[in-house]
Design an enzyme around this catalytic site. Structure first.
Site, PDB file in Angstrom:
ATOM      1  N   GLY A 167      38.432  34.531  44.808  1.00 22.77           N
ATOM      2  CA  GLY A 167      37.471  34.512  43.710  1.00 22.77           C
ATOM      3  C   GLY A 167      37.112  33.065  43.385  1.00 22.77           C
ATOM      4  NE  ARG A 168      41.126  29.857  39.606  1.00 22.67           N
ATOM      5  CZ  ARG A 168      41.070  30.120  38.301  1.00 22.67           C
ATOM      6  NH1 ARG A 168      40.284  29.406  37.524  1.00 22.67           N
ATOM      7  NH2 ARG A 168      41.802  31.079  37.784  1.00 22.67           N
ATOM      8  NE  ARG A 174      39.034  28.956  34.105  1.00 20.11           N
ATOM      9  CZ  ARG A 174      39.615  27.801  34.322  1.00 20.11           C
ATOM     10  NH1 ARG A 174      38.972  26.672  34.066  1.00 20.11           N
ATOM     11  NH2 ARG A 174      40.814  27.749  34.827  1.00 20.11           N
ATOM     12  CB  CYS A 211      33.485  29.721  12.823  1.00 15.05           C
ATOM     13  SG  CYS A 211      31.788  29.345  12.425  1.00 15.05           S
ATOM     14  CD  GLU A 212      38.151  31.680  15.999  1.00 13.29           C
ATOM     15  OE1 GLU A 212      39.310  31.242  15.807  1.00 13.29           O
ATOM     16  OE2 GLU A 212      37.747  32.769  15.569  1.00 13.29           O
ATOM     17  CD  GLU A 232      42.496  41.664  46.565  1.00 16.55           C
ATOM     18  OE1 GLU A 232      43.066  41.117  45.606  1.00 16.55           O
ATOM     19  OE2 GLU A 232      42.684  42.852  46.859  1.00 16.55           O
ATOM     20  N   GLY A 291      43.594  34.047  44.802  1.00 15.48           N
ATOM     21  CA  GLY A 291      44.382  33.141  43.983  1.00 15.48           C
ATOM     22  C   GLY A 291      44.385  31.690  44.396  1.00 15.48           C
TER      23      GLY A 291
HETATM   24  C1  LIG Z   1      41.536  37.995  39.841  1.00 14.97           C
HETATM   25  C2  LIG Z   1      41.989  38.605  41.106  1.00 14.97           C
HETATM   26  C3  LIG Z   1      41.667  38.001  42.334  1.00 14.97           C
HETATM   27  C4  LIG Z   1      40.939  36.686  42.444  1.00 14.97           C
HETATM   28  O1  LIG Z   1      41.707  35.644  41.978  1.00 14.97           O
HETATM   29  P1  LIG Z   1      41.200  34.131  42.160  1.00 14.97           P
HETATM   30  O2  LIG Z   1      42.261  33.329  41.542  1.00 14.97           O
HETATM   31  O3  LIG Z   1      39.910  34.014  41.442  1.00 14.97           O
HETATM   32  O4  LIG Z   1      41.069  33.894  43.629  1.00 14.97           O
HETATM   33  C5  LIG Z   1      42.047  38.649  43.487  1.00 14.97           C
HETATM   34  N1  LIG Z   1      42.727  39.821  43.450  1.00 14.97           N
HETATM   35  C6  LIG Z   1      43.071  40.415  42.284  1.00 14.97           C
HETATM   36  C7  LIG Z   1      43.803  41.693  42.311  1.00 14.97           C
HETATM   37  C8  LIG Z   1      42.721  39.820  41.082  1.00 14.97           C
HETATM   38  O5  LIG Z   1      43.061  40.410  39.933  1.00 14.97           O
END
Ligand SMILES: *Cc1c(COP(=O)(O)O)cnc(C)c1O
Length: 413
Positions: A275-276, A312, A342-343, A273, A239
């Protein structure tokens, strides 16, 4: 820090001009920088180097096999939310022992596939899911390792569409019910409690909710250990936010300090975890100007990438900087940068002040490496973009542009 930069009046990815990629591969195309991906993962790994940690990159942010392979080679594990993501991780050579399986709606067949692959643990989000996992474990004659994803009821202070840690959200088990569920799991022969998990939302720009959440789940972890549960892993979720325009999220070092200060003396392996934060600023979406159009109310720049390619902005009013790959000189005007779909929500950039642009000019939609291609669809029967990975002075297509025939694969007229 990323490796997209201006050189000789034009935008480059590492040592490759973006215009060369557009000529070779066409547009729209996602372009990723390998050096940036490696750097971002390295920063996270070193910020947590003094404690036992498993970094589980969140596959849904960008699930291209080349990205997964690069992260796997650099030591990363993976956070998955479906059998499809598990299959991608395995196809990319990822280590199943470093895989955690998240998500509120896992099916029995998905659980079975993950158990057979030998993943690290399931992050379970409800009592009924726990009961199903127990049944699947017993059927296979194994104990399924699990953590409960507990909902710490904190306000992540992010967009309401990507906050997941409030009482009202569908995610996780209510904090108050967690202990009772762990106790129940003791009598379930298909389960083995391995950890505690939380994830409060995405694009977090404030470390305080993170501290609050981890303090709560860390307390729960310690309490369960006191009660004799053989827990080994505290999963603090992902997150961490990135800078799309003016956000000032905590740096990875500050984030690591917040996490480590909130979970001292726990004798746990941390699971992260991210991601972004690993992929967003490692990618751009290359697109070409199709037409310019002026109405009494507005100026529009119509480009060949739309909301089906990058959802996004339409989905959560997200901002992406958009720049010309070869900027022209001249006075700036304000315009809507829109796609062909087309939105009315198919707006990539709202009220952007841009120097002169002409038909055929190339634009780069920045910070598009996360939740870009992984959310792309074929809406309006548009073929999904190609993906390119740049590494130093080289680039290669890591996913071909979707072909027309692929649009109706499996259909019968
Ligand atoms: C989407 C998600 C992440 C990654 O979130 P980011 O904001 O991309 O870091 C980690 N854990 C869970 C359970 C998620 O659903």
């Amino acid at each position: 820090m990323n490796h997209f930069h201006a050189r000789r009046g034009s935008l480059w990815a590492e040592d490759v001009p973006l215009s060369r990629i557009a000529e070779a591969v066409g547009t729209p195309t996602y372009v990723y920088s390998a050096a940036t991906l490696r750097r971002h993962l390295g920063v996270v790994q070193s910020a947590f180097a003094r404690v036992p940690t498993v970094v589980c990159y969140s596959v849904k942010a960008n699930s291209n096999l080349a990205v997964l392979k690069l992260f796997s080679d650099a030591g990363s594990g993976f956070d998955i939310v479906s059998h499809g993501e598990l299959a991608r991780v395995l196809a990319a050579g990822g280590d199943p022992k470093k895989v955690v399986f998240s998500g509120v709606g896992k099916r029995a067949d998905e659980m079975e596939a993950a158990l057979k692959a030998g993943i690290l643990m399931f992050n379970v989000e409800s009592a009924e899911e726990l009961a199903l996992l127990d049944r699947v474990g017993r059927r296979l004659g194994v104990r399924a390792p699990f953590a409960l994803r507990v909902n710490p009821d904190v306000d992540a202070k992010t967009h309401r569409y990507i906050a997941t840690g409030l009482k009202t959200s569908k995610f996780g088990v209510p904090f108050e019910e967690a202990v009772a569920l762990y106790k129940q799991s003791r009598r379930m022969k298909g389960l083995e409690a391995r950890g505690v998990d939380c994830h409060i939302g995405s694009q977090l720009t404030d470390a305080r909710p993170v501290k609050e959440a981890i303090t709560r789940v860390g307390g729960l972890y310690a309490e369960l250990k006191r009660q004799g549960f053989p827990l080994t892993h505290l999963d603090v979720g992902g997150g961490l936010g990135v800078t799309y325009s003016k956000e000032r999220p905590p740096g990875v070092e500050d984030y690591a300090r917040a996490v480590l200060e909130s979970s001292p003396h726990l004798d746990a392996t941390l699971v992260l975890e991210p991601g972004r934060v690993l992929v967003a600023n490692a990618g751009v979406l290359l697109t070409r100007v199709l037409f310019r159009k002026k109405t009494v109310a507005k100026r529009f720049l119509i480009v060949d990438a739309g909301m089906n390619d990058l959802l996004r902005p339409a989905l959560y009013e997200a901002h992406h900087d958009i720049v010309a790959v070869k900027p022209r000189r001249g006075p700036k005007t304000t315009m809507e940068i829109v796609g062909p779909v087309c939105e009315s929500t198919d707006v990539l950039g709202h009220a952007r002040s841009m120097a002169p642009l002409e038909q055929g000019d190339l634009l780069a939609v920045k910070s598009a490496g996360a939740y870009g291609m992984s959310m792309a669809s074929t809406y309006n029967s548009r073929c999904r973009p190609a993906e390119v990975l740049v590494d130093g002075g080289e680039f290669r297509v890591v996913r071909k542009r979707e072909a027309l025939e692929e649009l109706w694969r499996g259909e019968s007229p």
